[in-house]
Design an enzyme around this catalytic site. Structure first.
Site, short mmCIF file in Angstrom:
data_model
loop_
_atom_site.label_atom_id
_atom_site.label_comp_id
_atom_site.label_asym_id
_atom_site.label_seq_id
_atom_site.Cartn_x
_atom_site.Cartn_y
_atom_site.Cartn_z
N GLU A 208 0.80 -1.12 -0.28
CA GLU A 208 0.20 -0.04 0.12
C GLU A 208 0.66 1.20 -0.22
O GLU A 208 0.20 2.20 0.51
CB GLU A 208 -0.92 0.11 1.19
CG GLU A 208 -2.14 -1.10 1.15
CD GLU A 208 -2.91 -0.99 2.47
OE1 GLU A 208 -3.85 -0.20 2.46
OE2 GLU A 208 -2.68 -1.83 3.32
N SER B 70 -4.88 -5.46 3.40
CA SER B 70 -5.20 -5.13 1.99
C SER B 70 -5.63 -6.21 1.28
O SER B 70 -5.54 -6.31 0.02
CB SER B 70 -4.09 -4.37 1.52
OG SER B 70 -3.59 -3.37 2.27
N SER C 126 -12.30 7.85 1.57
CA SER C 126 -11.90 6.63 2.36
C SER C 126 -13.19 6.30 3.21
O SER C 126 -13.83 7.29 3.85
CB SER C 126 -10.85 6.49 3.14
OG SER C 126 -9.46 6.50 2.19
#
Length: 355
Positions: A16, A180, A317
């Protein structure tokens, strides 16, 4: 007014890395420069550290935050005018970022920092430890098993039999210490199970196999706090791609998923989700921020899935969007996180170190 010096650490040796850069750009632009001096600290994919000049204007492109003036004196990067930074915000995901390692460095440096401490970060990263803590707090979870690579190599057939006897397909195979959705596989039969385990072992030596919740809604709640805890109404992540589950590509590719905030479920359930999110936060001794993720099945049952101790943090987000629904703005979240970092730091400072 004397401005506080803030260090934003981002990038890192993580899948990420690029997401971290985008998040750092958003946070830096949202910080009140009249109140804080903001210094960017970049970690390359190779783990090299570099610091930029104090930021006084808007960052228009995240590439402006990539530096190459690497410095081996990492601790020196956390000082300005011979004084340690007042607060550091580690905007890092995955190993070496939200697993307690950089938190340990900041503890040793005696610097206040945003987010979860060493213990809660490590517990939030290790899915097995996390699940064991959730069980201690009686949070409902889907059936699962776990094992290490050594046992897989010695007792592969025994482990497969245990999974087949105790879990129902589909199952999800996950590296225990990775975020993730990297290395995660949905397995519909034993052949896929073996393949999924071999894939997950490329990323971690400890593996978790969880029973799937077919057709369940993925519900998320945002948490802020330390001594006192606040939660949001739940939101739902909806996978609108053709993939079978919310994998890495779906998560980070535009148009592959959407957020429904607030969640289109019976509002009478909101308080239950919020209470469970706070319990999960307490279970890992959380501080600062957490996003708690749940499954809500067709039968109306709620299961805790996991907590994320450094959730996605761009203005779009899920975590900031959930707070926006509660009328808390993006800059206000950041300001509160700074206050919580200092509150915890002062608490620790008041502890005796000797008799």
């Amino acid at each position: 007014m004397i401005k506080q010096n803030i260090g934003i650490i981002y990038g890192g040796k993580s899948a990420e890395h690029s997401v971290s850069l985008l998040t750092a750009k958003s946070i830096i632009n949202a910080i009140n420069k009249e109140k804080y001096n903001v210094f960017p600290i970049f970690i390359s994919l190779n783990g090299e550290w570099a610091r930029g000049e104090k930021i006084t204007s808007e960052i228009k492109d995240h590439k402006e935050l990539i530096f190459s003036n690497f410095d081996n004196d990492i601790s020196g990067l956390l000082f300005e005018d011979n004084h340690k930074f007042d607060i550091v915000f580690p905007v890092l995901h995955g190993p070496n970022g939200e697993d307690g390692t950089i938190q340990g460095l900041l503890e040793i440096m005696d610097i206040a920092y945003v987010g979860n401490n060493v213990l809660s970060s490590a517990a939030g990263m290790d899915k097995v430890i996390m699940k064991q803590l959730f069980a201690a707090y009686d949070l409902p979870q889907l059936p699962y098993t776990h094992f290490i690579e050594y046992n897989w190599k010695k007792n592969k057939n025994k482990i497969i039999k245990e999974i087949n006897d105790n879990l129902k397909y589909p199952v999800f195979v996950k590296p225990a210490n990775l975020g993730s959705s990297v290395g995660i596989s949905r397995c519909n039969d034993e052949k896929q199970l073996i393949k999924g385990i071999e894939e997950a072992l490329k990323f971690d030596k400890k593996i978790v196999v969880e029973q799937g919740a077919v057709g369940a809604k993925e519900i998320e709640v945002a948490v802020l706090g330390y001594n006192e805890v606040r939660t949001t109404d739940p939101g739902e992540i909806v996978n609108i791609s053709t993939t079978e589950f919310y994998d890495y590509e779906t998560k980070y590719t535009d148009g592959q998923s959407r957020m429904d905030i607030p969640a289109p479920i019976d509002t009478a359930l909101y308080s239950e989700f919020r209470e469970m999110a706070e319990t999960a936060f307490r279970a890992i001794s959380g501080s600062g921020l957490v996003r708690a993720d749940f499954f809500y099945t067709k039968e109306g049952k709620i299961f805790i899935n996991e907590v994320n101790t450094m959730p996605g943090f761009t203005p779009f987000s899920m975590f900031p969007s959930l707070w926006a629904n509660m009328n808390v703005t993006y800059p206000e979240i950041i300001e509160e996180l700074f206050d919580l970092a200092l509150e915890r730091y002062e608490d620790r400072k008041n502890l005796l170190t000797e008799e």
